[in-house]
Design an enzyme around this catalytic site. Structure first.
Site, PDB file in Angstrom:
ATOM      1  N   ASP A 143      55.199   9.004  29.392  1.00  0.00           N
ATOM      2  CA  ASP A 143      54.583  10.306  29.142  1.00  0.00           C
ATOM      3  C   ASP A 143      55.330  11.409  29.882  1.00  0.00           C
ATOM      4  OD1 ASP A 143      52.485  11.195  27.626  1.00  0.00           O
ATOM      5  OD2 ASP A 143      50.926  10.405  28.948  1.00  0.00           O
ATOM      6  N   GLU A 175      44.524  11.818  19.328  1.00  0.00           N
ATOM      7  CA  GLU A 175      43.447  11.509  20.281  1.00  0.00           C
ATOM      8  C   GLU A 175      42.173  12.262  19.922  1.00  0.00           C
ATOM      9  OE1 GLU A 175      44.456  11.638  24.455  1.00  0.00           O
ATOM     10  OE2 GLU A 175      42.362  11.393  25.043  1.00  0.00           O
ATOM     11  N   GLU A 210      52.730  16.221  24.623  1.00  0.00           N
ATOM     12  CA  GLU A 210      51.555  16.762  23.959  1.00  0.00           C
ATOM     13  C   GLU A 210      51.899  18.072  23.275  1.00  0.00           C
ATOM     14  OE1 GLU A 210      48.250  17.068  26.691  1.00  0.00           O
ATOM     15  OE2 GLU A 210      48.435  14.980  27.303  1.00  0.00           O
ATOM     16  N   LYS A 231      56.793  10.631  25.360  1.00  0.00           N
ATOM     17  CA  LYS A 231      55.653  11.201  24.623  1.00  0.00           C
ATOM     18  C   LYS A 231      55.355  12.574  25.206  1.00  0.00           C
ATOM     19  CE  LYS A 231      51.162   9.680  25.202  1.00  0.00           C
ATOM     20  NZ  LYS A 231      50.455  10.892  25.649  1.00  0.00           N
ATOM     21  N   ASP A 258      50.268   9.572  31.512  1.00  0.00           N
ATOM     22  CA  ASP A 258      49.910  10.412  32.658  1.00  0.00           C
ATOM     23  C   ASP A 258      48.433  10.231  33.009  1.00  0.00           C
ATOM     24  OD1 ASP A 258      48.833  11.829  30.566  1.00  0.00           O
ATOM     25  OD2 ASP A 258      49.826  13.727  31.017  1.00  0.00           O
ATOM     26  N   SER A 259      47.736   9.397  32.231  1.00  0.00           N
ATOM     27  CA  SER A 259      46.384   8.965  32.617  1.00  0.00           C
ATOM     28  C   SER A 259      46.430   8.313  33.999  1.00  0.00           C
ATOM     29  CB  SER A 259      45.818   7.981  31.589  1.00  0.00           C
ATOM     30  OG  SER A 259      46.742   6.945  31.318  1.00  0.00           O
TER      31      SER A 259
END
Ligand code: KIV
Length: 276
Positions: A95, A193, A126, A124, A56-57
């Site tokens: 993501d 991270e 978070e 993925k 999602d960067s």
């Protein structure tokens, strides 16, 4: 043996979760990069990246937002489809965007779309202890999951900025416990991270599943960078852990190859790219 049609004639086997687990067991470093379109995907795949993440960067490096918060499931699927067309060997991870996994049913519905429409092989998300139930729900239904802990960029407005996590003793202990709980809940990969190198090493030693780091020091099982950072495309100041692999490279492909070689030889990250 079920072989993907496109790979039947290629000599090299595609990377699977089994490959990544074997690499951890044999202490072979795992090289990972992000990609958001077919051309970049082909480039990082050709360079030898074992895992490609549609992160999602993309909200920051493609769409120009200040954070990853505005990224939607439709955005990820759009970019994932393009990336899937560009890769032949790398393991494709997508993501899950902000607020796309707030309940088991919502997470499952979105993960299924990312796999069926986007072509991802893993999702993925978070979260630490707060996401255990979601990870268990997905993995019990055979959705492979990478759990992203440490700095969680989707929580930027809650934590007050992009900061190194786990520096205090209690926070470090909690992160180790969270990582173990996520593994027990079925997480197949853990991504760390922006944490001190010593904590990266302790979590990696505590887990059987592969641990991928970004700013988590040299003693993890693999390294990932945002490709636009590694290839010096991102304008302005970059995080401490980013090394410019374009410096001295004749082409973007050579830069990506240098990243893969530096990860495989453990030349990257040296202390100037790590947190104490
Ligand atoms: O979105 C992303 O690219 C990521 C990496 C920073 C690991 O989550």
């Amino acid at each position: 043996m079920y072989t993907h049609l496109a790979q039947r004639d290629s000599g090299e086997q595609p990377v699977s979760l089994t490959t990544l687990k074997r690499m951890k067991a044999e202490r072979e470093p795992i090289a990972c990069l992000t990609a958001y379109d077919a051309s970049f995907a082909k480039l990082v795949d050709t360079a030898g990246a074992d895992l490609v993440l549609v992160g999602d960067s993309l909200g920051m490096v493609i769409q120009g937002y200040d954070t990853t918060v505005p990224v939607t499931v439709a955005d990820i699927i759009y970019h994932c489809r393009a990336v899937a067309r560009g890769i032949a060997r790398s393991f494709l991870v997508a993501d899950m965007p902000f607020m796309s996994y707030t309940s088991g049913d919502q997470a499952l519905g979105n993960a299924v779309r990312m796999m069926q429409e986007g072509g991802a092989k893993m999702v993925k998300l978070e979260g630490g202890a707060n996401q255990i139930d979601i990870v268990r729900f997905l993995t019990a239904r055979d959705v492979p999951v990478c759990a992203h802990i440490g700095l969680k960029p989707q929580a930027v407005h809650k934590i007050g900025g992009f900061r190194v996590q786990g520096r205090e003793h209690a926070a470090a202990i909690k992160m180790i416990e969270d990582a173990k709980s996520l593994e027990q809940a079925g997480a197949d990969i853990v991504l760390l991270e922006c944490i001190p190198s010593d904590l990266g090493r302790r979590i990696t030693e505590a887990l059987e599943v592969p641990v991928i780091g970004i700013g988590a020091g040299p003693d993890v099982d693999g390294q990932i960078l945002v490709s636009y950072d590694a290839l010096d495309i991102t304008p302005g100041r970059k995080p401490r852990f980013v090394r410019n692999f374009m410096a001295g490279a004749a082409s973007p492909l050579e830069a990506a190859q240098r990243f893969v070689a530096a990860v495989k030889s453990r030349e990257y990250p040296t202390p100037e790219f790590c947190f104490a």
